[in-house]
Scaffold this motif. Structure first.
Motif, PDB file in Angstrom:
ATOM      1  N   SER A  62       6.137  27.515  67.354  1.00  0.00           N
ATOM      2  CA  SER A  62       7.271  26.733  66.717  1.00  0.00           C
ATOM      3  C   SER A  62       8.513  27.053  67.651  1.00  0.00           C
ATOM      4  CB  SER A  62       7.414  27.591  65.449  1.00  0.00           C
ATOM      5  OG  SER A  62       8.577  27.322  64.765  1.00  0.00           O
ATOM      6  N   ASP A 112       5.493  23.136  64.875  1.00  0.00           N
ATOM      7  CA  ASP A 112       6.684  23.106  64.272  1.00  0.00           C
ATOM      8  C   ASP A 112       8.081  23.039  65.167  1.00  0.00           C
ATOM      9  OD1 ASP A 112       8.477  23.568  61.611  1.00  0.00           O
ATOM     10  OD2 ASP A 112       8.937  25.002  62.757  1.00  0.00           O
ATOM     11  N   TYR A 149      12.174  23.028  64.597  1.00  0.00           N
ATOM     12  CA  TYR A 149      13.059  22.872  63.523  1.00  0.00           C
ATOM     13  C   TYR A 149      14.559  23.043  64.412  1.00  0.00           C
ATOM     14  CZ  TYR A 149      15.852  24.852  59.819  1.00  0.00           C
ATOM     15  OH  TYR A 149      16.956  25.112  58.858  1.00  0.00           O
ATOM     16  N   GLU A 175      14.415  33.032  57.149  1.00  0.00           N
ATOM     17  CA  GLU A 175      13.480  32.480  55.927  1.00  0.00           C
ATOM     18  C   GLU A 175      12.202  31.538  56.460  1.00  0.00           C
ATOM     19  OE1 GLU A 175      15.854  31.105  52.600  1.00  0.00           O
ATOM     20  OE2 GLU A 175      16.515  33.006  51.983  1.00  0.00           O
ATOM     21  N   ARG A 176      12.576  30.526  57.312  1.00  0.00           N
ATOM     22  CA  ARG A 176      11.756  29.768  57.837  1.00  0.00           C
ATOM     23  C   ARG A 176      10.841  30.576  58.670  1.00  0.00           C
ATOM     24  NH1 ARG A 176      11.804  24.039  58.398  1.00  0.00           N
ATOM     25  NH2 ARG A 176      10.304  23.111  60.020  1.00  0.00           N
ATOM     26  N   LYS A 186       8.306  31.903  56.523  1.00  0.00           N
ATOM     27  CA  LYS A 186       7.211  31.106  56.045  1.00  0.00           C
ATOM     28  C   LYS A 186       6.199  30.656  56.950  1.00  0.00           C
ATOM     29  CE  LYS A 186      10.581  29.079  52.585  1.00  0.00           C
ATOM     30  NZ  LYS A 186      11.291  27.563  52.184  1.00  0.00           N
TER      31      LYS A 186
END
Length: 455
Positions: free
Chosen positions: A393, A420, A422, A446-447, A450
């Motif tokens: 990510s 991912d 972001y 928070e991401r 998750k």
């Protein structure tokens, strides 16, 4: 005065004449004086002059840096800057150790010593938990402290521990927690003969192996910031066997390609990093910004001696990473400066400087003759990013002056298993905000939580 802080940042140990090493810096001196020193003399209000200068320094150092330097949010946030900064000096966290900090906020602490195959003795910290292990790796000049100095509400290590994860925090060779070797003392040149290549090839595998065995062969999840991502890409591309020991990698402000880095200080100095490394070798200086008595004394002088010094100290951070008064927790800056810098080798900086100049992500360049002996080619080999099969990510920001979005996009195109990517949707979110921002929990973590739960 700003010129002095640059000298401090570059030659903290025994002070050489940098104008002989970096002609480019010498050439910009007059410009800096005109933009910074003269206004202080001409203006009746010292603070007003200093604030006006904040927007001029980047352009004086590196003319093409994008404008505007400050958003409306930044300008509004500056009103509280001075009061908050001074208030932070009474915070006892400034002088606390890692163990003292985590214990103060109610967390357990364990410390282990990991010895690499080439003999470096690394400190590995742990905040034990019941869920799967998560390994945090710091950036250049950082340490495990990076993930707790934002405090219990924003420090990533604390938030992961609150979620029940078994949190492990690494310390690269040469930082304040890992300045030891089985046979070579830090006073010797041989101790400092490493860049982030060795951190990726030796340090990360050794710590990951230790965690893997300690956790009962449960694959860990890796979170790196800045150089912590660079070292991971080195390891994962050259040691694909670690696919079995790492189930996920989250890159906060990933640094591999750096051809588009916008930091004026970094771009200004990158052509001279090899020269600087060579000069410091002759002078017997191999460590950059160590956590020693001299460094701590100078930090206190530079960052704690008057309002102008405070402006300069924080502004130096911004010139490296990008501007963000809005997200910066100014009252926590004394805590940050109390734990950073944590030390690194001159060779680490030189390796990054080579990446900026070559616009490639490749091994250390020793010159064509030695390259031929070491690598079999006159040009250092590039890291085979296509070998990395671990799910990754990538988290980045448009306002990051070190991990530019164009370089992140190039990295993304080279990695075969990005699950991912972001982009932080906040103006002026910079390189250090990924670990120090006041609202980082809601912006990023928070991401992160998750993604960890999902994978």
């Amino acid at each position: 005065m700003f010129y002095i802080i640059i000298i401090y940042l570059l030659q903290i140990t025994q002070g050489q004449l940098l104008s002989k090493v970096f002609p480019l810096i010498a050439k910009t001196t007059d410009t800096i004086v005109n933009e910074f020193v003269n206004p202080l003399g001409d203006e009746g209000d010292l603070i007003t002059a200093a604030l006006n200068t904040l927007t001029k320094i980047p352009k004086a150092l590196f003319g093409h840096v994008e404008e505007p330097y400050f958003s409306n949010t930044n300008l509004q946030a500056m009103d509280a800057f001075f009061i908050d900064f001074k208030a932070g000096y009474i915070n006892e966290d400034v002088n606390m150790t890692f163990k003292q900090l985590v214990n103060k906020y109610g967390y357990d602490f364990e410390k282990y010593e990991v010895v690499t195959k080439d003999g470096y003795m690394l400190s590995l910290f742990r905040i034990p938990g019941d869920r799967n292990p998560v390994f945090l790796m710091h950036g250049l000049l950082g340490s495990a402290d990076d993930f707790i100095i934002a405090g219990p509400k924003n420090g990533l290590a604390y938030l992961l521990a609150d979620a029940g994860y078994d949190v492990w925090l690494g310390n690269a060779r040469g930082n304040k927690h890992s300045r030891a070797h089985v046979s070579v003392p830090p006073s010797k040149a041989a101790f400092w003969d490493f860049s982030w290549h060795e951190i990726g090839i030796e340090d990360l595998p050794s710590m990951i192996d230790f965690i893997f065995e300690k956790s009962g062969e449960i694959p860990l999840k890796y979170i790196g910031h800045s150089q912590g991502t660079t070292a991971f890409f080195v390891m994962a591309s050259m040691k694909p066997e670690y696919d079995k020991k790492v189930s996920l990698m989250i890159a906060l402000s990933p640094v591999a390609f750096m051809g588009n880095a916008r930091s004026p200080i970094v771009r200004l100095l990158s052509p001279g990093t090899m020269v600087l490394e060579g000069l410091t070798k002759r002078l017997g200086i191999y460590e950059f910004l160590p956590d020693d008595h001299l460094t701590r004394t100078l930090k206190q002088i530079v960052c704690g001696a008057g309002i102008t010094a405070e402006i300069i100290c924080s502004n130096t951070v911004f010139l490296v990473s990008g501007y963000d008064f809005g997200q910066l927790n100014v009252s926590n800056l004394p805590v940050v400066f109390g734990h950073l810098p944590a030390g690194a080798s001159m060779k680490q900086l030189a390796h990054y400087g080579q990446g900026i100049m070559s616009e490639e992500f490749r091994q250390y360049d020793y010159g064509s003759m030695e390259n031929s002996e070491r690598y079999g080619t006159m040009v250092p080999p590039t890291y085979p990013l296509n070998n990395i099969k671990i799910p990754i990510s990538l988290m980045f920001s448009d306002s990051d002056w070190l991990a530019d979005k164009r370089d992140v996009a190039r990295l993304n195109s080279k990695l075969p298993n990005v699950i991912d990517i972001y982009r932080i949707p906040y103006e002026n979110f910079n390189h250090v905000d990924f670990i120090l921002a006041r609202d980082v929990k809601t912006l990023v973590y928070e991401r992160v939580l998750k993604i960890l739960a999902k994978h």
